[in-house]
Design a protein around this motif. Structure first.
Motif, short mmCIF file in Angstrom:
data_model
loop_
_atom_site.label_atom_id
_atom_site.label_comp_id
_atom_site.label_asym_id
_atom_site.label_seq_id
_atom_site.Cartn_x
_atom_site.Cartn_y
_atom_site.Cartn_z
N ASN A 276 0.94 -1.49 -0.08
CA ASN A 276 0.02 -0.03 -0.58
C ASN A 276 0.98 1.30 0.27
O ASN A 276 1.23 1.75 1.23
CB ASN A 276 -1.48 -0.39 1.41
CG ASN A 276 -2.00 -0.93 1.24
OD1 ASN A 276 -2.58 -1.13 1.05
ND2 ASN A 276 -1.25 -2.09 1.82
N LEU B 103 -9.71 -2.13 2.16
CA LEU B 103 -8.78 -1.77 2.03
C LEU B 103 -9.18 -0.28 1.59
O LEU B 103 -8.53 0.94 2.63
CB LEU B 103 -8.53 -1.95 0.86
CG LEU B 103 -7.03 -2.81 1.18
CD1 LEU B 103 -6.24 -3.93 0.09
CD2 LEU B 103 -5.90 -2.64 2.38
N VAL C 11 -2.15 0.44 -4.74
CA VAL C 11 -1.83 -0.96 -3.78
C VAL C 11 -1.93 -1.72 -5.08
O VAL C 11 -2.78 -2.09 -5.70
CB VAL C 11 -3.48 -1.08 -3.40
CG1 VAL C 11 -3.11 -2.78 -2.13
CG2 VAL C 11 -3.45 -0.06 -2.21
N HIS D 236 -7.87 3.31 3.93
CA HIS D 236 -7.48 3.98 2.61
C HIS D 236 -8.28 5.71 3.04
O HIS D 236 -7.61 7.03 2.92
CB HIS D 236 -6.47 3.97 1.42
CG HIS D 236 -5.42 2.73 1.89
ND1 HIS D 236 -4.87 2.59 2.70
CD2 HIS D 236 -5.96 1.75 0.50
CE1 HIS D 236 -4.20 1.60 1.97
NE2 HIS D 236 -4.86 1.06 1.10
N ILE E 121 -3.15 6.85 -3.61
CA ILE E 121 -2.79 5.43 -2.99
C ILE E 121 -2.48 4.18 -4.09
O ILE E 121 -3.93 4.48 -4.78
CB ILE E 121 -3.35 4.79 -1.25
CG1 ILE E 121 -3.36 6.41 -0.70
CG2 ILE E 121 -3.03 3.26 -1.52
CD1 ILE E 121 -4.49 6.63 0.20
N ASP F 103 5.37 3.21 2.28
CA ASP F 103 4.77 2.15 2.10
C ASP F 103 4.12 1.48 3.73
O ASP F 103 4.80 0.76 3.97
CB ASP F 103 5.65 0.42 1.16
CG ASP F 103 5.58 0.71 -0.23
OD1 ASP F 103 5.40 2.30 -0.51
OD2 ASP F 103 7.04 0.54 -0.77
#
Length: 176
Positions: free
Chosen positions: A34, A98, A117, A102, A115, A78
């Protein structure tokens, strides 16, 4: 090959700093990377806030690395979830979890972040984003405050838009 200007594994009072390890099933476990991209370095306090959003949701180890490569626009932080396993039956539920983490992070820190992922590494995606911030077609999951007009978001709210693509990033799930 580009060198890192600074590569620091953040250790929040001994909570973090883990190593990649082998799965009990004798294969490599998934490292879910991430990557937070920011124009200013994310502070240790902000890192702790983000880390604390991950902790109640995951029993897996979380490794945090923060760095900036020479010639790059963005700082990278990260949050790697190590040993996570996604299944075809739960992949969308896990992706939604997730996104919520975020989204809360975006609301909780004092700067704009993008972001990315992906499985194991996000370097190619970061380079692609730096060259063209609207070219996210090869990204697994991309979360941003902005709207990318050429692509329909998977999720949208007043806080962020999330773009999901299983074409190039499977998150370890085999889709038949």
């Amino acid at each position: 090959m580009k060198e890192r200007v600074r590569n620091e594994t953040i250790n929040l009072d001994g909570i973090l700093n883990t190593a990649f390890k082998l799965s009990d099933r004798s294969g490599l476990v998934l490292r879910l990377v991430n990557t937070y991209l920011s124009e200013e370095e994310i502070t240790k306090q902000e890192i702790e806030v983000i880390y604390n959003l991950f902790m109640p949701q995951y029993t897996e180890e979380i490794e945090i690395n923060s760095y900036k490569f020479d010639g790059r626009k963005y700082y990278e932080t990260d949050f790697d979830v190590i040993g996570i396993e996604f299944l075809k039956d739960n992949i969308y539920k896990e992706i939604d979890k997730l996104i919520k983490i975020h989204e809360k992070a975006i609301q909780s820190i004092n700067q704009d972040v993008e972001i990315i992922v992906a499985n194991d590494d996000t370097d190619v995606e970061v380079q692609t984003f730096e060259n063209n911030c609207n070219d996210i077609s090869g990204f697994g999951l991309f979360i941003t405050k902005k709207k990318i007009h050429e692509i329909e978001p998977y999720y949208t709210s007043d806080t962020c838009n999330a773009y999901l693509n299983f074409k190039n990033v499977s998150f370890g799930v085999m889709f038949e």
